[in-house]
Design a protein around this motif. Structure first.
Motif, short mmCIF file in Angstrom:
data_model
loop_
_atom_site.label_atom_id
_atom_site.label_comp_id
_atom_site.label_asym_id
_atom_site.label_seq_id
_atom_site.Cartn_x
_atom_site.Cartn_y
_atom_site.Cartn_z
N LEU A 148 0.85 -1.18 0.00
CA LEU A 148 0.00 0.00 0.00
C LEU A 148 0.89 1.24 0.00
N VAL A 149 0.55 2.22 -0.84
CA VAL A 149 1.32 3.46 -0.91
C VAL A 149 0.39 4.65 -0.74
N ARG A 150 0.94 5.76 -0.25
CA ARG A 150 0.14 6.97 -0.05
C ARG A 150 0.26 7.92 -1.23
N ASP A 151 1.26 7.70 -2.11
CA ASP A 151 1.47 8.56 -3.27
C ASP A 151 2.30 7.80 -4.29
N LEU A 152 2.74 8.48 -5.34
CA LEU A 152 3.52 7.83 -6.39
C LEU A 152 4.97 8.31 -6.39
N ARG A 153 5.49 8.63 -5.22
CA ARG A 153 6.90 9.00 -5.12
C ARG A 153 7.82 7.78 -5.08
N LEU A 154 7.26 6.61 -4.83
CA LEU A 154 8.01 5.35 -4.87
C LEU A 154 9.16 5.33 -3.88
N ALA A 155 9.00 6.05 -2.78
CA ALA A 155 10.12 6.29 -1.86
C ALA A 155 10.63 5.01 -1.21
N ALA A 156 9.78 4.01 -1.02
CA ALA A 156 10.19 2.79 -0.32
C ALA A 156 10.82 1.75 -1.25
N LEU A 157 10.95 2.06 -2.52
CA LEU A 157 11.48 1.10 -3.48
C LEU A 157 12.96 1.34 -3.75
N PRO A 158 13.70 0.28 -4.11
CA PRO A 158 15.16 0.40 -4.28
C PRO A 158 15.57 1.11 -5.56
N ASP A 159 16.75 1.68 -5.53
CA ASP A 159 17.31 2.37 -6.70
C ASP A 159 17.66 1.37 -7.80
N ALA A 160 17.43 1.79 -9.05
CA ALA A 160 17.93 1.09 -10.24
C ALA A 160 17.64 -0.41 -10.20
N TYR A 161 16.47 -0.80 -9.78
CA TYR A 161 16.18 -2.21 -9.54
C TYR A 161 15.26 -2.84 -10.58
N PHE A 162 14.21 -2.16 -10.99
CA PHE A 162 13.18 -2.78 -11.82
C PHE A 162 13.54 -2.71 -13.30
N THR A 163 13.38 -3.83 -13.99
CA THR A 163 13.67 -3.88 -15.41
C THR A 163 12.43 -3.62 -16.26
N VAL A 164 11.25 -3.83 -15.69
CA VAL A 164 9.98 -3.54 -16.36
C VAL A 164 9.06 -2.87 -15.34
N VAL A 165 8.50 -1.74 -15.74
CA VAL A 165 7.50 -1.05 -14.92
C VAL A 165 6.24 -0.93 -15.75
N HIS A 166 5.10 -1.13 -15.10
CA HIS A 166 3.83 -1.23 -15.82
C HIS A 166 2.76 -0.50 -15.04
N ALA A 167 1.99 0.34 -15.71
CA ALA A 167 0.87 1.05 -15.07
C ALA A 167 -0.29 1.07 -16.04
N HIS A 168 -1.24 0.19 -15.83
CA HIS A 168 -2.39 0.11 -16.71
C HIS A 168 -3.58 0.81 -16.07
N SER A 169 -4.16 1.77 -16.78
CA SER A 169 -5.35 2.48 -16.32
C SER A 169 -5.12 3.16 -14.97
N VAL A 170 -3.95 3.78 -14.83
CA VAL A 170 -3.63 4.58 -13.65
C VAL A 170 -3.65 6.06 -14.03
N PHE A 171 -2.88 6.43 -15.04
CA PHE A 171 -2.84 7.82 -15.46
C PHE A 171 -4.17 8.26 -16.10
N SER A 172 -4.98 7.31 -16.54
CA SER A 172 -6.31 7.64 -17.06
C SER A 172 -7.22 8.18 -15.96
N HIS A 173 -6.84 7.96 -14.70
CA HIS A 173 -7.62 8.45 -13.57
C HIS A 173 -6.83 9.46 -12.74
N SER A 174 -5.80 10.07 -13.35
CA SER A 174 -4.90 10.93 -12.58
C SER A 174 -4.80 12.33 -13.18
N PRO A 175 -4.86 13.37 -12.35
CA PRO A 175 -4.58 14.72 -12.83
C PRO A 175 -3.10 14.86 -13.15
#
Length: 260
Positions: free
Chosen positions: A155-182
């Motif tokens: 669970l996250v309070r925002d999209l700053r991704l602060a709890a995630l590690p640096d330079a770690y993910f090789t694929v990032v995916h966001a389906h139907s997230v920005f369609s509901h975002s200002p």
């Protein structure tokens, strides 16, 4: 917020009065659901402090009725089909079992359970702003008997991704997230996404595309020009390009790919 088949772009300003009147005349059965959404919007404007809190409340209400509907699927069959479509697309674009995947807005694992099943143990990270939908994600995990794959669901309070590690993910995916975002929420995500992406990683996100006036409907559905989002990514040192092959699929949203 059901995702329908159809063109991936629109010239129509769905927030305009003329469109609302025309739509109501053509779809009288949708008037009452719209009025319920309007009443909810008015209430949440008064009781939430920002858009994330607003949309978290929307998800809570929708998930109480149906987790599948809350993530935009009108039926279980559509839920399965949309998840399969997302999975198949990334497989065609080179997703391997060794990839370390971050899914932003993982929902109730509509596509996520397929990624979890495919990826190596512990290689899937799903985050969402809604505690209710994450509980539903746990139910999906149990139903698919994927506990041994040890996915990370947070669970996250925002999209700053602060709890995630640096330079770690090789694929990032966001389906139907920005369609509901200002735009300020999208900007926040793009400002921080580069930190968690490994070299040669990519970030795919979908959005509601308009070739006309950018607008939103009840702060739940936002419509953007492609150039607005690609230019925003570039301000954060990212490279962005539209994924035109996605537009050929039976889905109303368009897709952009971000690389470092």
């Amino acid at each position: 917020m059901t995702e329908l088949t159809g063109p991936a772009r629109t010239h129509t300003n769905r927030a305009s009065l003329s469109h609302k009147i025309r739509y109501a005349v053509q779809n009288p059965d949708r008037v009452r659901p719209y009025l319920r959404r309007l009443a909810r919007d008015c209430s949440l404007r008064l009781t939430t402090r920002d858009h994330v809190a607003y949309y978290r409340a929307v998800m809570k209400a929708d998930a109480a009725t149906s987790p599948s509907a809350a993530v935009g699927s009108a039926s279980h069959e559509r839920w399965l089909a949309l998840g399969q479509m997302q999975f198949d697309y990334l497989i065609r674009h080179g997703l391997t079992s060794k990839d370390r995947m971050l899914e932003i807005g993982c929902g109730n694992l509509r596509a996520g359970w397929r990624f979890i099943d495919y990826l190596d143990v512990g290689h899937y990270y799903g985050i969402d702003i809604s505690p209710e939908i994450l509980l539903a994600a746990g139910d999906t995990l149990v139903q698919q008997r994927l506990q041994d794959k040890r996915p990370h669901l947070s669970l996250v309070r925002d999209l700053r991704l602060a709890a995630l590690p640096d330079a770690y993910f090789t694929v990032v995916h966001a389906h139907s997230v920005f369609s509901h975002s200002p735009i300020e929420v999208i900007d926040e995500c793009l400002a921080h996404i580069g930190r968690v992406m490994a070299p040669n990683a990519f970030f795919d996100f979908t959005y509601n595309r308009t070739d006309g006036t950018e607008h939103h409907v009840l702060r739940e559905d936002f419509y953007y020009r492609t150039g607005t989002l690609t230019a925003l990514a570039e301000t954060h040192g990212l490279t962005a390009r539209p994924m035109e092959d996605w537009d050929q699929l039976p889905h109303k949203q368009s897709k952009i790919r971000i690389t470092l």
